[in-house]
Write a protein that holds these residues in place. Structure first.
Motif, PDB file in Angstrom:
ATOM      1  N   GLY A 163      43.854  13.382  14.917  1.00 16.49           N
ATOM      2  CA  GLY A 163      44.722  14.552  14.820  1.00 16.49           C
ATOM      3  C   GLY A 163      46.184  14.159  14.861  1.00 16.49           C
ATOM      4  N   CYS A 164      47.051  15.148  14.679  1.00 20.68           N
ATOM      5  CA  CYS A 164      48.485  14.858  14.616  1.00 20.68           C
ATOM      6  C   CYS A 164      49.273  16.085  15.055  1.00 20.68           C
ATOM      7  N   ASN A 165      50.307  15.840  15.900  1.00 23.47           N
ATOM      8  CA  ASN A 165      51.129  16.956  16.377  1.00 23.47           C
ATOM      9  C   ASN A 165      52.347  17.214  15.499  1.00 23.47           C
ATOM     10  N   ASN A 166      52.492  16.418  14.436  1.00 20.95           N
ATOM     11  CA  ASN A 166      53.644  16.629  13.550  1.00 20.95           C
ATOM     12  C   ASN A 166      53.318  17.690  12.506  1.00 20.95           C
ATOM     13  N   THR A 167      54.357  18.061  11.756  1.00 19.93           N
ATOM     14  CA  THR A 167      54.161  19.134  10.772  1.00 19.93           C
ATOM     15  C   THR A 167      54.842  18.769   9.463  1.00 19.93           C
ATOM     16  N   CYS A 168      54.611  17.552   8.997  1.00 15.69           N
ATOM     17  CA  CYS A 168      55.238  17.139   7.733  1.00 15.69           C
ATOM     18  C   CYS A 168      54.828  18.146   6.655  1.00 15.69           C
ATOM     19  N   THR A 169      55.805  18.581   5.863  1.00 14.81           N
ATOM     20  CA  THR A 169      55.547  19.721   4.984  1.00 14.81           C
ATOM     21  C   THR A 169      54.658  19.383   3.788  1.00 14.81           C
ATOM     22  N   PHE A 170      54.449  18.073   3.528  1.00 17.47           N
ATOM     23  CA  PHE A 170      53.587  17.711   2.389  1.00 17.47           C
ATOM     24  C   PHE A 170      52.161  17.425   2.837  1.00 17.47           C
ATOM     25  N   CYS A 171      51.888  17.535   4.140  1.00 20.29           N
ATOM     26  CA  CYS A 171      50.633  16.990   4.660  1.00 20.29           C
ATOM     27  C   CYS A 171      49.685  18.083   5.150  1.00 20.29           C
ATOM     28  N   ILE A 172      48.437  17.946   4.792  1.00 21.22           N
ATOM     29  CA  ILE A 172      47.428  18.946   5.154  1.00 21.22           C
ATOM     30  C   ILE A 172      46.699  18.531   6.436  1.00 21.22           C
ATOM     31  N   VAL A 173      46.965  17.287   6.873  1.00 17.87           N
ATOM     32  CA  VAL A 173      46.204  16.750   7.999  1.00 17.87           C
ATOM     33  C   VAL A 173      46.251  17.600   9.272  1.00 17.87           C
ATOM     34  N   PRO A 174      47.457  18.024   9.719  1.00 20.21           N
ATOM     35  CA  PRO A 174      47.464  18.753  10.999  1.00 20.21           C
ATOM     36  C   PRO A 174      46.543  19.975  10.988  1.00 20.21           C
ATOM     37  N   SER A 175      46.482  20.665   9.838  1.00 20.04           N
ATOM     38  CA  SER A 175      45.642  21.864   9.832  1.00 20.04           C
ATOM     39  C   SER A 175      44.165  21.512   9.733  1.00 20.04           C
ATOM     40  N   GLY A 207      45.141   5.482  14.318  1.00 22.09           N
ATOM     41  CA  GLY A 207      45.522   6.834  14.730  1.00 22.09           C
ATOM     42  C   GLY A 207      46.483   7.377  13.688  1.00 22.09           C
ATOM     43  N   GLN A 208      46.559   8.709  13.577  1.00 18.19           N
ATOM     44  CA  GLN A 208      47.483   9.277  12.599  1.00 18.19           C
ATOM     45  C   GLN A 208      48.921   8.913  12.977  1.00 18.19           C
ATOM     46  N   ASN A 209      49.171   8.861  14.273  1.00 18.19           N
ATOM     47  CA  ASN A 209      50.494   8.458  14.758  1.00 18.19           C
ATOM     48  C   ASN A 209      50.297   7.652  16.025  1.00 18.19           C
ATOM     49  N   PRO A 244      52.325   3.846  12.600  1.00 14.34           N
ATOM     50  CA  PRO A 244      53.327   4.299  13.570  1.00 14.34           C
ATOM     51  C   PRO A 244      54.293   5.270  12.896  1.00 14.34           C
ATOM     52  N   HIS A 245      54.655   6.315  13.586  1.00 14.25           N
ATOM     53  CA  HIS A 245      55.660   7.252  13.053  1.00 14.25           C
ATOM     54  C   HIS A 245      57.030   6.782  13.561  1.00 14.25           C
ATOM     55  N   PRO A 246      58.007   6.651  12.652  1.00 19.51           N
ATOM     56  CA  PRO A 246      59.312   6.120  13.091  1.00 19.51           C
ATOM     57  C   PRO A 246      59.928   6.938  14.228  1.00 19.51           C
ATOM     58  N   ARG A 283      60.340  17.688   6.936  1.00 14.72           N
ATOM     59  CA  ARG A 283      60.199  17.862   8.376  1.00 14.72           C
ATOM     60  C   ARG A 283      59.765  16.551   9.054  1.00 14.72           C
ATOM     61  N   ARG A 284      60.409  15.470   8.615  1.00 14.47           N
ATOM     62  CA  ARG A 284      60.221  14.173   9.276  1.00 14.47           C
ATOM     63  C   ARG A 284      61.503  13.962  10.066  1.00 14.47           C
ATOM     64  N   SER A 285      61.400  13.923  11.379  1.00 13.54           N
ATOM     65  CA  SER A 285      62.605  14.112  12.176  1.00 13.54           C
ATOM     66  C   SER A 285      63.412  12.845  12.446  1.00 13.54           C
ATOM     67  N   GLY A 507      51.254  10.584   2.712  1.00 16.20           N
ATOM     68  CA  GLY A 507      51.264  10.895   4.135  1.00 16.20           C
ATOM     69  C   GLY A 507      51.212   9.593   4.888  1.00 16.20           C
ATOM     70  N   CYS A 508      50.686   9.617   6.104  1.00 19.73           N
ATOM     71  CA  CYS A 508      50.579   8.387   6.860  1.00 19.73           C
ATOM     72  C   CYS A 508      49.550   7.498   6.191  1.00 19.73           C
ATOM     73  N   ALA A 509      49.675   6.191   6.399  1.00 22.43           N
ATOM     74  CA  ALA A 509      48.663   5.304   5.822  1.00 22.43           C
ATOM     75  C   ALA A 509      47.310   5.663   6.384  1.00 22.43           C
ATOM     76  N   GLY A 510      47.329   6.213   7.580  1.00 22.40           N
ATOM     77  CA  GLY A 510      46.058   6.564   8.195  1.00 22.40           C
ATOM     78  C   GLY A 510      45.507   7.893   7.709  1.00 22.40           C
ATOM     79  N   VAL A 511      46.240   8.563   6.852  1.00 22.59           N
ATOM     80  CA  VAL A 511      45.741   9.880   6.446  1.00 22.59           C
ATOM     81  C   VAL A 511      45.234   9.866   5.024  1.00 22.59           C
TER      82      VAL A 511
HETATM   83  S1  SF4 Z   1      52.124  12.763   7.293  1.00 18.13           S
HETATM   84 FE1  SF4 Z   1      51.326  11.755   9.119  1.00 18.13          FE
HETATM   85  S2  SF4 Z   1      52.797  12.330  10.743  1.00 18.13           S
HETATM   86 FE2  SF4 Z   1      53.084  13.782   9.065  1.00 18.13          FE
HETATM   87  S3  SF4 Z   1      51.757  15.524   9.588  1.00 18.13           S
HETATM   88 FE3  SF4 Z   1      50.599  14.152   8.208  1.00 18.13          FE
HETATM   89  S4  SF4 Z   1      49.421  12.856   9.605  1.00 18.13           S
HETATM   90 FE4  SF4 Z   1      51.052  13.786  10.817  1.00 18.13          FE
END
Ligand code: SF4
Length: 511
Positions: A163-175, A207-209, A244-246, A283-285, A507-511
């Motif tokens: 899972g992931c607590n971020n909300t990158c606007t291009f990514c469907i993973v958190p939902s 891990g996603q992050n 890792p998320h920067p 939304r990458r902070s 998205g993340c390499a892990g996603v």
């Molecule tokens: S791109 Fe990575 S850090 Fe961003 S929401 Fe998706 S899984 Fe999380």
């Protein structure tokens, strides 16, 4: 054609799409099915009794592709009474009951949070001759407690969080994968130890992050501690992690990487864009300065570090100036490799409905320029290694050309792909047989060799290897044994590379 003959076990096949997370989940799906008495279908078997699709929702057109593949299987199923089709993974989590409405010949739909239910759902669907759809909103069991059929004798993935607590606007993973859930450090380290006891030399913490690992139990330094603890595990030669998320990168993680001898000096850190405006819209902070600052610190602590990344081109609203900024950061960061993606709308993500979607032609042109810039740099960086000695963990299936050229392949400690000769080259440039190590080196063994040539995406080492160390992973590969971890029941082992991760999906390499 009927199902498995009475008394013989039912066969299964898992088809995986998407990221490393999915590939590792597929190892669990295989482990679960084997624990339930299924056996893996032979490669050539076109009619397994159970076909499981482990899907990905991140890719463009993922749904078209899934329904296309399901359509192809329909006549196969019609001719094969008793055959079952199951669909899991992110697309199943997203589409749920829609899948059996569109493809009523599907027997089971399960989500990302309840992989463990698959054997029961298959059983129930068979018994009731009706489709079973079960999607949970959150995890019931941390997936790593499930039986796992490991694909490699020498390298293994170990999940530290999902899972992931971020909300990158291009990514469907958190939902689809939900909020970050951290696994207890003791459980992670036990799994790592169990793998090493089986001869595994390399683990990748997944891990996603990974940098926010510990957020759930309130320890900001948990990931650095975990890396250091891996350093105390005797027999563990290589530790990697992704991603890792920067924004959450601490100096402590850099120190832990540098101070822990078995942690590899390779870092995959998604950049996504070099433009601060685009990062904001994504939304990458973090900002590009922070990103480059991390790289500077990593290089100061580990001058030999190889840094790789993910970049998205053509995000909505990206201007020429934004794109130039990405090229600037690429030039400054000097990546050893980059996964580059053309932005494409993913339904359900905020970016899909943003203004400023760019014409395909603009995205294509920028993409080609980005690739050219990346290749120029990765090639120049690789050339610096010609004449250097590298330690290679021998792999299988890392290069199709190997058979023709008489080389073997593997990864250097920094993650670079190395094709190496197993014997000395003769005057005609062909490999000689006298004194050759060919036939003695096994996947999982360790070789030291000297780089003789660099290409943008790999290195060649065409001299006689300087040393060859036989390892327990190599013994296991030779004997056809796959690693067992607690609670794991394995069928016939497949001895191969760690299940090859499909191309990253953005998205993340892990996603
Ligand atoms: S791109 Fe990575 S850090 Fe961003 S929401 Fe998706 S899984 Fe999380």
């Amino acid at each position: 054609m009927t199902t498995a003959a009475a008394g013989s076990p039912r066969t299964y096949q898992v088809r995986t799409y998407g990221c490393q997370m999915n590939v590792h989940d597929s190892e669990r799906i295989s482990g679960l099915l084997e624990a339930a008495g299924y056996v893996r279908a032979a490669e050539a078997d076109e009619q397994p009794d159970v076909v499981v699709f482990n899907t990905c929702a991140v890719r463009e057109n993922a749904d078209n592709r899934l329904y296309g593949n399901l359509g192809h299987l329909r006549p196969v199923k019609d001719k094969h009474p008793g055959m079952q089709i199951a669909v899991g993974g992110c697309l199943a989590q997203k589409d749920r009951g829609e899948i059996v409405r569109k493809a009523p010949w599907v027997d089971v739909v399960f989500g990302t949070h309840n992989i463990g239910s698959l054997p029961v759902l298959l059983e129930r669907a068979r018994h009731n001759t009706a489709a079973e759809v079960e999607i949970l909103e959150s995890l019931d069991v941390f997936p790593s407690t499930l039986p796992t059929r490991r694909e490699s004798t020498y390298a293994g993935w170990v999940s530290i969080s999902v899972g992931c607590n971020n909300t990158c606007t291009f990514c469907i993973v958190p939902s689809l994968r939900g909020k970050e859930k951290d696994r207890r450090p003791g459980d992670i380290l036990s799994e790592v130890r169990a793998l090493v006891d089986e001869g595994v030399l390399e683990v990748t913490l997944l891990g996603q992050n990974v940098n926010s690992y510990g957020v759930e139990f309130g320890d900001r330094y948990a990931f650095g501690k975990l890396l250091r603890a891996c350093g105390d595990i005797e027999g563990l030669e290589r530790v990697r992690f992704t991603s890792p998320h920067p924004k959450d990168f601490t100096d402590d993680v850099i120190a832990a990487m540098a101070e822990t001898p078995n942690v590899c000096h390779s870092l995959h850190m998604p950049l996504q864009s070099g433009s601060d405006d685009v990062l904001r819209a994504m939304r990458r902070s973090y900002r590009s300065e922070k990103y480059l600052g991390i790289i500077e610190k990593v290089r100061a602590a580990m001058p030999d570090a190889a840094i790789t990344t993910d970049i998205i081109v053509g995000f909505p609203g990206e201007t020429d100036a934004d794109f130039e900024r990405t090229l600037d950061v690429v030039r400054e960061a000097r990546f050893s490799s980059a996964f580059t993606f053309q932005y494409s709308k993913r339904p359900g993500t905020p970016a899909a409905t943003m203004d400023g979607q760019l014409p395909k032609q603009v995205v294509q042109e920028r993409y080609e320029r980005l690739i050219a810039t990346v290749e120029e740099i990765t090639w120049a960086e690789n050339k610096k290694l010609v004449g250097e000695t590298v330690e290679v963990l021998v792999a299988v299936g890392e290069g199709r050309k190997d058979e023709r050229t008489g080389r073997m392949s593997g990864r250097a400690r920094d993650g670079r792909l190395v094709h190496f000769a197993t014997g000395a080259a003769g005057a005609n440039g062909q490999l000689g047989d006298a004194g050759s190590l060919a036939g003695q080196i096994r996947p999982g063994d360790i070789v030291h060799t000297t780089v003789t040539y660099a290409a943008p995406h790999h290195l060649n080492a065409d001299g006689e290897p300087l040393s060859h160390r036989r390892t327990r992973a190599g013994d296991a590969a030779e004997a056809g044994r796959a690693p067992r971890t607690p609670g794991v029941l394995l069928g016939l082992p497949t001895i191969g590379a760690p299940a090859a991760a499909p191309a990253p999906t953005g998205g993340c390499a892990g996603v």
